[in-house]
Structure formats: C-alpha cells, structure tokens
Design a protein around this motif. Sequence first.
Motif, PDB file in Angstrom:
ATOM      1  N   VAL A  72       0.848  -1.190   0.000  1.00  0.00           N
ATOM      2  CA  VAL A  72       0.000   0.000   0.000  1.00  0.00           C
ATOM      3  C   VAL A  72       0.885   1.242   0.000  1.00  0.00           C
ATOM      4  O   VAL A  72       1.860   1.319   0.743  1.00  0.00           O
ATOM      5  CB  VAL A  72      -0.912   0.005   1.256  1.00  0.00           C
ATOM      6  CG1 VAL A  72      -1.783   1.236   1.297  1.00  0.00           C
ATOM      7  CG2 VAL A  72      -1.770  -1.245   1.296  1.00  0.00           C
ATOM      8  N   HIS A  73       0.530   2.233  -0.838  1.00  0.00           N
ATOM      9  CA  HIS A  73       1.286   3.492  -0.838  1.00  0.00           C
ATOM     10  C   HIS A  73       0.767   4.430   0.251  1.00  0.00           C
ATOM     11  O   HIS A  73      -0.250   4.155   0.892  1.00  0.00           O
ATOM     12  CB  HIS A  73       1.287   4.163  -2.223  1.00  0.00           C
ATOM     13  CG  HIS A  73      -0.062   4.485  -2.780  1.00  0.00           C
ATOM     14  ND1 HIS A  73      -0.854   5.497  -2.300  1.00  0.00           N
ATOM     15  CD2 HIS A  73      -0.761   3.919  -3.797  1.00  0.00           C
ATOM     16  CE1 HIS A  73      -1.964   5.559  -2.999  1.00  0.00           C
ATOM     17  NE2 HIS A  73      -1.939   4.601  -3.909  1.00  0.00           N
ATOM     18  N   ARG A  74       1.442   5.539   0.481  1.00  0.00           N
ATOM     19  CA  ARG A  74       1.126   6.474   1.578  1.00  0.00           C
ATOM     20  C   ARG A  74      -0.254   7.103   1.502  1.00  0.00           C
ATOM     21  O   ARG A  74      -0.753   7.611   2.490  1.00  0.00           O
ATOM     22  CB  ARG A  74       2.147   7.619   1.625  1.00  0.00           C
ATOM     23  CG  ARG A  74       3.500   7.233   2.095  1.00  0.00           C
ATOM     24  CD  ARG A  74       3.505   7.105   3.591  1.00  0.00           C
ATOM     25  NE  ARG A  74       4.805   6.588   3.990  1.00  0.00           N
ATOM     26  CZ  ARG A  74       5.468   6.985   5.023  1.00  0.00           C
ATOM     27  NH1 ARG A  74       4.978   7.893   5.810  1.00  0.00           N
ATOM     28  NH2 ARG A  74       6.640   6.464   5.298  1.00  0.00           N
ATOM     29  N   LEU A  75      -0.869   7.078   0.336  1.00  0.00           N
ATOM     30  CA  LEU A  75      -2.209   7.629   0.204  1.00  0.00           C
ATOM     31  C   LEU A  75      -3.263   6.530   0.322  1.00  0.00           C
ATOM     32  O   LEU A  75      -4.410   6.704  -0.062  1.00  0.00           O
ATOM     33  CB  LEU A  75      -2.351   8.388  -1.121  1.00  0.00           C
ATOM     34  CG  LEU A  75      -1.406   9.586  -1.272  1.00  0.00           C
ATOM     35  CD1 LEU A  75      -1.503  10.179  -2.672  1.00  0.00           C
ATOM     36  CD2 LEU A  75      -1.700  10.639  -0.218  1.00  0.00           C
ATOM     37  N   ASN A  76      -2.848   5.366   0.837  1.00  0.00           N
ATOM     38  CA  ASN A  76      -3.709   4.219   1.163  1.00  0.00           C
ATOM     39  C   ASN A  76      -4.290   3.497  -0.038  1.00  0.00           C
ATOM     40  O   ASN A  76      -5.322   2.841   0.076  1.00  0.00           O
ATOM     41  CB  ASN A  76      -4.838   4.634   2.117  1.00  0.00           C
ATOM     42  CG  ASN A  76      -4.287   5.124   3.426  1.00  0.00           C
ATOM     43  OD1 ASN A  76      -3.335   4.570   3.943  1.00  0.00           O
ATOM     44  ND2 ASN A  76      -4.869   6.191   3.949  1.00  0.00           N
ATOM     45  N   GLY A  77      -3.641   3.582  -1.170  1.00  0.00           N
ATOM     46  CA  GLY A  77      -4.076   2.829  -2.342  1.00  0.00           C
ATOM     47  C   GLY A  77      -3.205   1.606  -2.536  1.00  0.00           C
ATOM     48  O   GLY A  77      -2.062   1.553  -2.086  1.00  0.00           O
ATOM     49  N   GLU A  78      -3.751   0.628  -3.228  1.00  0.00           N
ATOM     50  CA  GLU A  78      -3.027  -0.613  -3.474  1.00  0.00           C
ATOM     51  C   GLU A  78      -1.910  -0.407  -4.491  1.00  0.00           C
ATOM     52  O   GLU A  78      -2.028   0.399  -5.412  1.00  0.00           O
ATOM     53  CB  GLU A  78      -4.013  -1.666  -3.987  1.00  0.00           C
ATOM     54  CG  GLU A  78      -3.421  -3.039  -4.133  1.00  0.00           C
ATOM     55  CD  GLU A  78      -4.439  -4.049  -4.649  1.00  0.00           C
ATOM     56  OE1 GLU A  78      -4.002  -5.133  -5.064  1.00  0.00           O
ATOM     57  OE2 GLU A  78      -5.647  -3.754  -4.656  1.00  0.00           O
ATOM     58  N   VAL A  79      -0.831  -1.166  -4.322  1.00  0.00           N
ATOM     59  CA  VAL A  79       0.313  -1.133  -5.230  1.00  0.00           C
ATOM     60  C   VAL A  79       0.522  -2.541  -5.774  1.00  0.00           C
ATOM     61  O   VAL A  79       0.463  -3.515  -5.024  1.00  0.00           O
ATOM     62  CB  VAL A  79       1.593  -0.660  -4.503  1.00  0.00           C
ATOM     63  CG1 VAL A  79       2.801  -0.735  -5.424  1.00  0.00           C
ATOM     64  CG2 VAL A  79       1.413   0.748  -3.958  1.00  0.00           C
ATOM     65  N   GLU A  80       0.743  -2.648  -7.077  1.00  0.00           N
ATOM     66  CA  GLU A  80       1.058  -3.927  -7.707  1.00  0.00           C
ATOM     67  C   GLU A  80       2.398  -3.808  -8.412  1.00  0.00           C
ATOM     68  O   GLU A  80       2.680  -2.792  -9.060  1.00  0.00           O
ATOM     69  CB  GLU A  80      -0.006  -4.314  -8.734  1.00  0.00           C
ATOM     70  CG  GLU A  80      -1.352  -4.640  -8.153  1.00  0.00           C
ATOM     71  CD  GLU A  80      -2.390  -4.972  -9.227  1.00  0.00           C
ATOM     72  OE1 GLU A  80      -2.050  -4.952 -10.439  1.00  0.00           O
ATOM     73  OE2 GLU A  80      -3.530  -5.231  -8.851  1.00  0.00           O
ATOM     74  N   ILE A  81       3.191  -4.863  -8.289  1.00  0.00           N
ATOM     75  CA  ILE A  81       4.484  -4.923  -8.961  1.00  0.00           C
ATOM     76  C   ILE A  81       4.532  -6.269  -9.672  1.00  0.00           C
ATOM     77  O   ILE A  81       4.321  -7.310  -9.037  1.00  0.00           O
ATOM     78  CB  ILE A  81       5.653  -4.818  -7.960  1.00  0.00           C
ATOM     79  CG1 ILE A  81       5.521  -3.555  -7.123  1.00  0.00           C
ATOM     80  CG2 ILE A  81       6.987  -4.869  -8.691  1.00  0.00           C
ATOM     81  CD1 ILE A  81       6.397  -3.542  -5.888  1.00  0.00           C
ATOM     82  N   LYS A  82       4.767  -6.242 -10.980  1.00  0.00           N
ATOM     83  CA  LYS A  82       4.779  -7.499 -11.725  1.00  0.00           C
ATOM     84  C   LYS A  82       5.526  -7.332 -13.043  1.00  0.00           C
ATOM     85  O   LYS A  82       5.811  -6.212 -13.480  1.00  0.00           O
ATOM     86  CB  LYS A  82       3.363  -7.982 -11.977  1.00  0.00           C
ATOM     87  CG  LYS A  82       2.534  -7.042 -12.841  1.00  0.00           C
ATOM     88  CD  LYS A  82       1.121  -7.535 -13.005  1.00  0.00           C
ATOM     89  CE  LYS A  82       0.345  -6.564 -13.888  1.00  0.00           C
ATOM     90  NZ  LYS A  82      -1.031  -6.980 -14.060  1.00  0.00           N
ATOM     91  N   THR A  83       5.791  -8.464 -13.671  1.00  0.00           N
ATOM     92  CA  THR A  83       6.362  -8.470 -15.005  1.00  0.00           C
ATOM     93  C   THR A  83       5.326  -7.885 -15.956  1.00  0.00           C
ATOM     94  O   THR A  83       4.134  -8.157 -15.842  1.00  0.00           O
ATOM     95  CB  THR A  83       6.701  -9.911 -15.431  1.00  0.00           C
ATOM     96  OG1 THR A  83       7.508 -10.514 -14.430  1.00  0.00           O
ATOM     97  CG2 THR A  83       7.435  -9.931 -16.760  1.00  0.00           C
TER      98      THR A  83
END
Length: 191
Positions: free
Chosen positions: A95-106
């Motif tokens: 989660v980023h500082r503004l409370n939204g989801e973060v995705e990391i992928k190929t």
Amino acid sequence: MINSNQKGVTMVEAIAAISVVTVLTISIIGLVGNMFEVFRLNMVSQEVQEIQKNIVTRYRLEGDFSELSSSKMTPAKFKEDLLIPSQMLVNGKIVHRLNGEVEIKTSSLGDEFFDITFKQLSLRACMNLSQLTWSNTQGTDLFQIKINNKLFKLPIDGVKFGDEDALPITLEKAADSCKDDGDNTIVWTFQ
C-alpha cells in the motif's frame, strides 16, 4: 444616581474579535492540512522511485523481470527482498502512503519489462506522479506510462516526439488523463 467608571467591550466588539480569531484559525488549519498533503505526495513519489531503483538494482545483471510475477513473490517476499520500503507492507498488502493498493509485476510487454501500479490516487497525486522524471545510469528507464486508460510511450516505433501519446507527459496531458474523483491509477512500465 450611581456613578460608574467601568469600561467594557460591547457585544459587537466581542463578536468581531471572535470572528477574526475564527478566520485565522481556519486559515492556519487549512495551511497545515495542505502542507501535510504535500508531504504525503512527496512520500508517495519517493516510494515509487525507491521501488523502481530497488528492482533495477536487484535484477540489473539478469535483465529479466519474470520473477516479479512468480507465485513466490508475495507482498511479504517483496519486503523481505528489500524491493519495497518496509512501511508499504500493510495487512499483507503493498500500500502506498495515500492508502491505495500497489502492484508490482512483469509487464505484458515481455520479461524484460516490469510494471509498477499505484491505485486510488487523488487528482493532485495523479498530476504530481505523472510528472516524475525517470532516468538513471543503470540502463533501466521508463518505457511507457498509463494513466487510467490513456497510454503514453517513448517516442520510438512510430511514435514521434510531441505526439499526443508521446512521453514526456506535459501538464496538459496529465490534466486530460487524471480524473477528479480520486480513483486514478498509474502504471509505470520500465525496461
């Protein structure tokens, strides 16, 4: 008849004084709130840049980011491998500082690309993050950026510098791509 030398304020003077204090207090609260939002926006910018730097550092020699989409890359594993800042792991999610989801992928573009997705961004955050400058000396730079449904690419392969869908993103392009509703999504694709 009683003589009195008492001096006091009238009701009008008291209301005027209270009004001035109230206006000043509201202004100060607004200023502090605005400064806090700017601080959080700066923190979000640092988060995405740190993630990009950490992934590039980790996979630089391999040049292949396919491991990012493997089933073993859980949010806890991203933290354990130092690919994300520790404060971003919240209740088993990134989660980023503004409370939204973060995705990391190929990336869907291939194993030599990776995507970082920040969701639930306000208009101001979307505008700010779309204007980040991306380049480093390690050979991995921004290849494309998708703001909501609008895709911007490097000026190569038929895209010319200055085209509507060419990088860099101008303030006008960002304003046209970001929504007012506070539910913006940005996907950065790096090579």
